[in-house]
Scaffold this active site. Structure first.
Site, mmCIF file in Angstrom:
data_model
loop_
_atom_site.group_PDB
_atom_site.id
_atom_site.type_symbol
_atom_site.label_atom_id
_atom_site.label_comp_id
_atom_site.label_asym_id
_atom_site.label_seq_id
_atom_site.Cartn_x
_atom_site.Cartn_y
_atom_site.Cartn_z
ATOM 1 N N ASN A 10 0.856 -1.191 0.000
ATOM 2 C CA ASN A 10 0.000 0.000 0.000
ATOM 3 C C ASN A 10 0.895 1.245 0.000
ATOM 4 O O ASN A 10 1.713 1.433 0.898
ATOM 5 C CB ASN A 10 -0.901 -0.041 1.247
ATOM 6 N N ASP A 12 -0.126 4.505 -0.081
ATOM 7 C CA ASP A 12 -0.834 5.733 0.295
ATOM 8 C C ASP A 12 0.078 6.768 0.941
ATOM 9 O O ASP A 12 -0.023 7.969 0.679
ATOM 10 C CB ASP A 12 -1.940 5.426 1.322
ATOM 11 N N HIS A 13 0.951 6.274 1.823
ATOM 12 C CA HIS A 13 1.673 7.250 2.641
ATOM 13 C C HIS A 13 2.891 7.856 1.952
ATOM 14 O O HIS A 13 3.478 8.806 2.467
ATOM 15 C CB HIS A 13 1.953 6.663 4.020
ATOM 16 N N ARG A 21 3.610 18.922 1.050
ATOM 17 C CA ARG A 21 4.187 20.117 0.427
ATOM 18 C C ARG A 21 3.470 20.524 -0.869
ATOM 19 O O ARG A 21 3.847 21.468 -1.520
ATOM 20 C CB ARG A 21 5.677 19.872 0.120
ATOM 21 N N HIS A 46 -5.589 3.638 -1.655
ATOM 22 C CA HIS A 46 -6.908 4.040 -1.156
ATOM 23 C C HIS A 46 -7.203 5.455 -1.627
ATOM 24 O O HIS A 46 -6.564 6.404 -1.186
ATOM 25 C CB HIS A 46 -6.883 3.956 0.380
ATOM 26 N N ARG A 48 -9.314 8.214 -1.121
ATOM 27 C CA ARG A 48 -10.300 8.680 -0.139
ATOM 28 C C ARG A 48 -11.126 9.820 -0.692
ATOM 29 O O ARG A 48 -10.665 10.573 -1.551
ATOM 30 C CB ARG A 48 -9.583 9.161 1.132
ATOM 31 N N ARG A 52 -6.878 12.867 0.756
ATOM 32 C CA ARG A 52 -5.805 13.312 1.664
ATOM 33 C C ARG A 52 -4.448 12.729 1.289
ATOM 34 O O ARG A 52 -3.424 13.274 1.623
ATOM 35 C CB ARG A 52 -6.139 12.972 3.111
ATOM 36 N N HIS A 53 -4.444 11.585 0.598
ATOM 37 C CA HIS A 53 -3.147 11.078 0.116
ATOM 38 C C HIS A 53 -3.206 10.769 -1.391
ATOM 39 O O HIS A 53 -2.770 11.578 -2.200
ATOM 40 C CB HIS A 53 -2.603 9.914 0.973
ATOM 41 N N GLU A 73 -8.617 0.550 -3.001
ATOM 42 C CA GLU A 73 -9.458 0.608 -1.799
ATOM 43 C C GLU A 73 -10.370 1.801 -1.940
ATOM 44 O O GLU A 73 -9.906 2.903 -2.297
ATOM 45 C CB GLU A 73 -8.604 0.802 -0.554
ATOM 46 N N THR A 103 -7.177 6.751 10.149
ATOM 47 C CA THR A 103 -7.047 5.619 9.239
ATOM 48 C C THR A 103 -8.333 4.803 9.332
ATOM 49 O O THR A 103 -9.226 5.152 10.115
ATOM 50 C CB THR A 103 -5.805 4.772 9.602
ATOM 51 N N THR A 104 -8.447 3.747 8.514
ATOM 52 C CA THR A 104 -9.685 2.967 8.500
ATOM 53 C C THR A 104 -9.842 2.264 9.847
ATOM 54 O O THR A 104 -9.088 1.349 10.165
ATOM 55 C CB THR A 104 -9.653 1.946 7.346
ATOM 56 N N GLU A 154 -11.241 -9.228 3.099
ATOM 57 C CA GLU A 154 -9.970 -8.884 3.739
ATOM 58 C C GLU A 154 -10.247 -8.689 5.225
ATOM 59 O O GLU A 154 -11.081 -7.863 5.597
ATOM 60 C CB GLU A 154 -9.359 -7.617 3.129
ATOM 61 N N HIS A 194 -3.827 -4.370 7.732
ATOM 62 C CA HIS A 194 -3.947 -3.174 8.558
ATOM 63 C C HIS A 194 -3.061 -3.289 9.792
ATOM 64 O O HIS A 194 -3.247 -4.167 10.624
ATOM 65 C CB HIS A 194 -5.383 -2.863 9.001
ATOM 66 N N GLY A 195 -2.094 -2.393 9.844
ATOM 67 C CA GLY A 195 -1.240 -2.280 11.023
ATOM 68 C C GLY A 195 -0.132 -3.318 11.111
ATOM 69 O O GLY A 195 0.597 -3.362 12.102
ATOM 70 N N GLY A 216 1.053 -1.293 4.355
ATOM 71 C CA GLY A 216 1.463 0.018 3.874
ATOM 72 C C GLY A 216 2.271 0.827 4.854
ATOM 73 O O GLY A 216 3.482 0.968 4.718
ATOM 74 N N HIS A 217 1.612 1.350 5.857
ATOM 75 C CA HIS A 217 2.212 2.374 6.715
ATOM 76 C C HIS A 217 3.571 1.962 7.268
ATOM 77 O O HIS A 217 4.540 2.732 7.207
ATOM 78 C CB HIS A 217 1.230 2.710 7.848
HETATM 79 N N1 PXP Z 1 -6.014 -3.035 4.027
HETATM 80 C C1 PXP Z 1 -6.963 -2.080 4.067
HETATM 81 C C2 PXP Z 1 -8.332 -2.436 3.609
HETATM 82 C C3 PXP Z 1 -6.662 -0.770 4.493
HETATM 83 O O1 PXP Z 1 -7.632 0.166 4.536
HETATM 84 C C4 PXP Z 1 -5.337 -0.457 4.827
HETATM 85 C C5 PXP Z 1 -4.981 0.952 5.203
HETATM 86 O O2 PXP Z 1 -5.220 1.790 4.136
HETATM 87 C C6 PXP Z 1 -4.375 -1.478 4.757
HETATM 88 C C7 PXP Z 1 -4.743 -2.752 4.368
HETATM 89 C C8 PXP Z 1 -2.942 -1.218 5.079
HETATM 90 O O3 PXP Z 1 -2.821 -0.863 6.414
HETATM 91 P P1 PXP Z 1 -1.433 -0.302 6.937
HETATM 92 O O4 PXP Z 1 -1.162 0.945 6.173
HETATM 93 O O5 PXP Z 1 -1.690 -0.078 8.384
HETATM 94 O O6 PXP Z 1 -0.400 -1.365 6.681
#
Ligand code: PXP
Length: 244
Positions: A10, A12-13, A21, A46, A48, A52-53, A73, A103-104, A154, A194-195, A216-217
């Site tokens: 992922n 996104d970040h 910036r 994702h 959104r 935002r990203h 997403e 976050t979600t 998921e 997630h996480g 992702g993060h």
């Molecule tokens: N899966 C889904 C459905 C998510 O919404 C996210 C966060 O955007 C992730 C996975 C990835 O989560 P993380 O960025 O915490 O690894």
């Protein structure tokens, strides 16, 4: 022979840092290309409602410039459905979305929003987009996802990752293990995410019926210190070692 476990990265970040910036760097599409070189199996982004990203042009460019399957997403809204039908990602993961959340925060309530979600699942499916529903690891949510005709779920691993190591985390892991077994029993492909980080990934990767992790993060944060390619390769190695 264990089933292969895919890694969706992922990005996104990368876009979060870019947008801080308002310019073009760092470019999430460049990160996606690097992820592909480092052995990612897919790219997750994702889009959104508040942009935002990831922004719309990132999705267009990911489709045009990156060969890996794209998992978009998105919230189940009219606007996002239109974008998904136009850009035709490989997959769409329907997630709940609140403007005020960082976050979600939780899974999609498929049971409570069954009628509302029907059209989204069927229109995306008819367009050849593989639909997954991001849900908490609850049997009732899995059953509703199956009844709705989604091919994939998921499982939200946030509660497991946030729980302190020990009894609480073990209890959250047990919920994921049970849900993944239930998904298999009712014929749903099972993903998780997630996480997840180096510490928490192993136990989830060891669950034999989970076939994809979306991360992702942590990877983007770790990339600051070791580079994105190295972070992805280490994550892959941990996933492989746990998949016995
Ligand atoms: N899966 C889904 C459905 C998510 O919404 C996210 C966060 O955007 C992730 C996975 C990835 O989560 P993380 O960025 O915490 O690894």
């Amino acid at each position: 022979m264990p089933r292969p476990l895919r890694l969706g990265v992922n990005i996104d970040h990368v876009a979060t840092v870019r947008n801080a910036r308002g310019g073009r760097a760092p470019d999430p599409v460049r990160a996606a290309k690097l992820a592909a070189e480092a052995g990612a199996d897919g790219i997750t982004a994702h889009l959104r409602e508040d942009r935002r990203h990831i922004i719309d042009s990132d999705i267009e460019r990911l489709r045009a410039e990156v060969a890996l399957p794209l998992n978009l997403e998105m919230a189940a809204t009219e606007e996002m459905l239109g974008i998904a039908l136009r850009t035709r990602p490989h997959a769409s993961c329907l997630v709940p979305e609140k403007r005020t959340e960082v976050t979600t925060e939780g899974g999609l309530d498929v049971v409570g929003n069954y009628d509302y979600l029907t059209r989204y699942v069927s229109e995306l499916g008819a367009a050849g987009v593989r639909v997954s529903l991001f849900i908490d690891p609850e049997p009732a949510q899995l059953d509703a996802a199956k009844a709705l005709g989604a091919p994939v779920v998921e499982l939200h691993t946030g509660a497991y990752c946030d729980a302190p190591a020990g009894t609480e985390r073990e209890a959250e892991l047990a919920r994921i293990v049970r849900a993944a077994a239930h998904a298999e029993a009712i014929g749903l492909e099972c993903h998780a995410g997630h996480g997840l980080n180096y510490e928490t990934v192993g136990a989830v990767a060891a669950i034999p019926t989970i076939v994809e992790l979306n991360i992702g993060h942590f990877l983007i944060g770790e990339a600051i210190f070791v580079g994105l390619g190295n972070a992805i390769q280490r994550m892959r190695a941990l996933m492989k070692d746990s998949r016995v």
